[in-house]
Write a protein that holds these residues in place. Sequence first.
Motif, mmCIF file in Angstrom:
data_model
loop_
_atom_site.group_PDB
_atom_site.id
_atom_site.type_symbol
_atom_site.label_atom_id
_atom_site.label_comp_id
_atom_site.label_asym_id
_atom_site.label_seq_id
_atom_site.Cartn_x
_atom_site.Cartn_y
_atom_site.Cartn_z
ATOM 1 N N LEU A 7 0.892 -1.242 -0.087
ATOM 2 C CA LEU A 7 0.058 0.247 -0.128
ATOM 3 C C LEU A 7 0.890 1.259 -0.017
ATOM 4 C CD1 LEU A 7 -2.860 -0.952 2.600
ATOM 5 C CD2 LEU A 7 -3.048 -0.646 0.132
ATOM 6 N N ALA A 8 2.061 1.233 0.774
ATOM 7 C CA ALA A 8 2.845 2.303 0.668
ATOM 8 C C ALA A 8 3.592 2.493 -0.601
ATOM 9 C CB ALA A 8 3.882 2.093 1.847
ATOM 10 N N ALA A 9 4.021 1.177 -1.189
ATOM 11 C CA ALA A 9 4.531 1.587 -2.682
ATOM 12 C C ALA A 9 3.631 2.129 -3.781
ATOM 13 C CB ALA A 9 4.872 0.227 -3.088
ATOM 14 N N SER A 10 2.470 1.739 -3.352
ATOM 15 C CA SER A 10 1.318 2.371 -4.448
ATOM 16 C C SER A 10 0.926 3.804 -4.105
ATOM 17 C CB SER A 10 0.123 1.513 -3.895
ATOM 18 O OG SER A 10 -1.094 1.845 -4.731
ATOM 19 N N ASN A 11 1.027 3.972 -2.932
ATOM 20 C CA ASN A 11 0.870 5.624 -2.751
ATOM 21 C C ASN A 11 1.862 6.388 -3.204
ATOM 22 O OD1 ASN A 11 -1.860 5.075 -1.473
ATOM 23 N ND2 ASN A 11 -0.873 4.886 0.548
ATOM 24 N N GLY A 12 3.186 5.853 -3.121
ATOM 25 C CA GLY A 12 4.409 6.514 -3.300
ATOM 26 C C GLY A 12 4.354 6.708 -4.743
ATOM 27 N N LEU A 13 4.173 5.850 -5.528
ATOM 28 C CA LEU A 13 4.095 5.814 -6.967
ATOM 29 C C LEU A 13 2.890 6.801 -7.458
ATOM 30 C CD1 LEU A 13 5.459 4.824 -9.712
ATOM 31 C CD2 LEU A 13 3.478 2.992 -9.400
ATOM 32 N N GLU A 14 1.669 6.707 -6.761
ATOM 33 C CA GLU A 14 0.600 7.859 -7.193
ATOM 34 C C GLU A 14 1.030 8.976 -6.794
ATOM 35 O OE1 GLU A 14 -4.180 8.213 -6.142
ATOM 36 O OE2 GLU A 14 -3.043 6.670 -4.886
ATOM 37 N N ASN A 15 1.561 9.410 -5.669
ATOM 38 C CA ASN A 15 2.203 10.622 -5.326
ATOM 39 C C ASN A 15 3.138 11.092 -6.463
ATOM 40 O OD1 ASN A 15 0.640 10.742 -3.092
ATOM 41 N ND2 ASN A 15 2.282 9.943 -1.805
ATOM 42 N N GLY A 16 4.013 10.371 -6.673
ATOM 43 C CA GLY A 16 4.883 10.781 -8.033
ATOM 44 C C GLY A 16 4.446 11.116 -9.176
ATOM 45 N N VAL A 17 3.362 10.307 -9.495
ATOM 46 C CA VAL A 17 2.742 10.718 -10.968
ATOM 47 C C VAL A 17 2.109 11.799 -10.997
ATOM 48 C CG1 VAL A 17 1.146 9.726 -12.519
ATOM 49 C CG2 VAL A 17 2.895 8.113 -11.520
ATOM 50 N N LYS A 18 1.102 11.924 -9.823
ATOM 51 C CA LYS A 18 0.310 13.146 -9.490
ATOM 52 C C LYS A 18 1.282 14.389 -9.331
ATOM 53 C CE LYS A 18 -3.908 10.984 -7.685
ATOM 54 N NZ LYS A 18 -4.857 10.772 -6.635
ATOM 55 N N LYS A 19 2.169 14.180 -8.958
ATOM 56 C CA LYS A 19 3.096 15.458 -8.790
ATOM 57 C C LYS A 19 3.504 16.056 -10.042
ATOM 58 C CE LYS A 19 7.633 17.031 -6.856
ATOM 59 N NZ LYS A 19 8.834 16.732 -6.262
ATOM 60 N N GLY A 20 3.488 15.186 -11.143
ATOM 61 C CA GLY A 20 3.597 15.644 -12.652
ATOM 62 C C GLY A 20 2.469 16.474 -13.143
ATOM 63 N N PHE A 21 1.340 16.552 -12.292
ATOM 64 C CA PHE A 21 0.024 17.178 -12.837
ATOM 65 C C PHE A 21 -0.273 18.480 -11.869
ATOM 66 C CE2 PHE A 21 -1.035 12.990 -14.366
ATOM 67 C CZ PHE A 21 -1.877 13.235 -15.482
ATOM 68 N N ASP A 22 0.949 18.754 -11.055
ATOM 69 C CA ASP A 22 0.966 19.805 -10.122
ATOM 70 C C ASP A 22 0.717 21.000 -10.603
ATOM 71 O OD1 ASP A 22 0.865 19.024 -7.406
ATOM 72 O OD2 ASP A 22 2.770 19.717 -6.792
ATOM 73 N N GLY A 23 -0.084 21.867 -10.298
ATOM 74 C CA GLY A 23 -0.192 23.245 -10.816
ATOM 75 C C GLY A 23 -1.144 23.185 -12.194
ATOM 76 N N ILE A 24 -1.384 22.109 -12.574
ATOM 77 C CA ILE A 24 -2.185 21.967 -13.794
ATOM 78 C C ILE A 24 -3.631 21.823 -13.522
ATOM 79 C CG2 ILE A 24 -2.841 20.596 -15.848
ATOM 80 C CD1 ILE A 24 -0.055 19.604 -16.065
ATOM 81 N N ALA A 25 -4.448 22.578 -14.290
ATOM 82 C CA ALA A 25 -6.040 22.792 -14.109
ATOM 83 C C ALA A 25 -6.292 21.307 -14.988
ATOM 84 C CB ALA A 25 -6.629 23.907 -14.682
ATOM 85 N N THR A 26 -6.349 20.188 -14.330
ATOM 86 C CA THR A 26 -6.780 18.892 -14.914
ATOM 87 C C THR A 26 -7.915 18.770 -15.396
ATOM 88 O OG1 THR A 26 -7.346 18.113 -12.759
ATOM 89 C CG2 THR A 26 -5.126 17.623 -13.138
ATOM 90 N N ASN A 27 -8.845 19.598 -15.430
ATOM 91 C CA ASN A 27 -10.124 19.665 -16.009
ATOM 92 C C ASN A 27 -10.157 20.531 -17.251
ATOM 93 O OD1 ASN A 27 -12.836 18.568 -16.271
ATOM 94 N ND2 ASN A 27 -13.655 20.234 -14.863
ATOM 95 N N THR A 28 -9.331 20.013 -17.978
ATOM 96 C CA THR A 28 -8.871 20.965 -19.279
ATOM 97 C C THR A 28 -8.791 20.154 -20.350
ATOM 98 O OG1 THR A 28 -7.749 22.591 -17.924
ATOM 99 C CG2 THR A 28 -6.887 22.556 -20.121
ATOM 100 N N MET A 29 -9.071 20.733 -21.556
ATOM 101 C CA MET A 29 -8.809 20.053 -22.870
ATOM 102 C C MET A 29 -8.036 21.182 -23.794
ATOM 103 S SD MET A 29 -12.309 20.060 -25.064
ATOM 104 C CE MET A 29 -11.546 19.842 -26.627
ATOM 105 N N PHE A 30 -7.222 20.800 -24.814
ATOM 106 C CA PHE A 30 -6.246 21.697 -25.552
ATOM 107 C C PHE A 30 -7.089 21.241 -27.008
ATOM 108 C CE2 PHE A 30 -3.836 20.499 -22.302
ATOM 109 C CZ PHE A 30 -3.340 21.971 -21.603
ATOM 110 N N MET A 31 -7.215 22.293 -27.921
ATOM 111 C CA MET A 31 -7.884 22.376 -29.182
ATOM 112 C C MET A 31 -7.324 23.091 -30.318
ATOM 113 S SD MET A 31 -11.970 22.940 -29.675
ATOM 114 C CE MET A 31 -11.938 24.558 -29.325
ATOM 115 N N TRP A 32 -6.779 22.280 -31.346
ATOM 116 C CA TRP A 32 -6.190 23.356 -32.469
ATOM 117 C C TRP A 32 -6.809 22.861 -33.818
ATOM 118 C CZ3 TRP A 32 -4.458 19.422 -29.256
ATOM 119 C CH2 TRP A 32 -4.106 18.073 -29.897
#
Length: 421
Positions: free
Chosen positions: A39-64
């Motif tokens: 469980l700790a390893a799962s949380n550690g990996l989740e925290n690491g991946v979610k850190k990559g989304f830090d500061g991003i408004a995740t409820n977002t789409m891009f269009m071109w």
Amino acid sequence: MFDRENWNEILEALTANTFRTLLTAFGVFWGIFILVILLAASNGLENGVKKGFDGIATNTMFMWTQTTSKPYKGLPKTRRYDFKNSDVDALKQKFPDLLYVSPRNQLGDFNGVSNVVRGTKTGAYTIYGDYPELVKQEQMDIVKGRFVNQQDILLKRKVTIIGQGVINELYKNAEEVMGTYIKINGVNFMVVGVYKSKGQNNGNAESAQKNIFIPFTTFQQAFNFGDKVGWMALTANDDASITKLRPGILAFMRERHSIHPDDERAVGNFDLFAEFQKVQDLFMVLKFIAYFVGTLVLLSGIIGISNIMLIVVKERTKEIGIRRALGATPGAIRSQILLEAIFLTIIAGMFGIAIATGLIAILNMILSSMPSEGMMFVNPSVDLVVVFIALLILVGSGLLAGFIPAQTAINVKPVEALRTE
């Protein structure tokens, strides 16, 4: 429960064969240890991946814009078109659930031809034309000065915000950058802010600091873009899902630009929220696997305790017969066997939790001393709720492990038990 003599008997029974007791307890210890570590390893990996989304408004789409793939209303396929400023206002009016509709334009590239000059120094950078709300959608912090504001947009001011990568290449060490000028494609811009990006451009943290931001309207005027919009970042309100709004938005844009309703290629798009949701779902699966594997290992230890308790009851059959003959009730016999199983299970389980917690603490100390940039494993931990659930599992497991041996013990008739050798 609080009878001292009863506890003395339990301790004597468990220490009569110390090696066997330790081997039995190891199964429970290992099960709860594996559960907490997974469980700790799962949380550690989740925290690491979610850190990559830090500061991003995740409820977002891009269009071109892309080329059309179907003819429509007399217009040929493979036709190119551009978004316009009017599309931004139209989207805001049509979809009130959109929090931000940010038009963006882009020029140059940090790997391309030099497009920025300061004195005798030159460099190649990506130039963005943006609105003030971009700072709430992107992974950036303003560490000095400010970002683009609404007055910059209205007055088309020639101001810019630069990153540390630009400063390192165009300025001397410790040189003040605020209020200085840089020339972008022959046009002078005054530096009014310095940003630090928390994200990475294609996995390159350094290139994320080499972007230059200027007001969107200034970009269009200075670089002859007219009312052209290169692409858009659209963020929905917290109570709305951009994934649900996306089909309507794409259909609306196809209609505005005379594109076939079934042309899926003409409007390029990327749904960040859908990708973030996939990450969330992945970690839900990982947590389920952690619970499943840990519980199975724990169950094997409990089965071991139950088997050993059956052996203990078999060895103490004569003793049980004597106690029954002296007036011991079935409830007293049952409670003693159950207490022995629960005591052994809880002690082994708590030891497993303590060792696992110690290892997690040491790992966190090691990780905290390492550079956090780009790290995919952050703060492995298990919250108190999980520990409490683990304790409940241990108590229930102890009852389960001791129930069958206890029933076996009270089913022994005193006369038959006394004749047992």
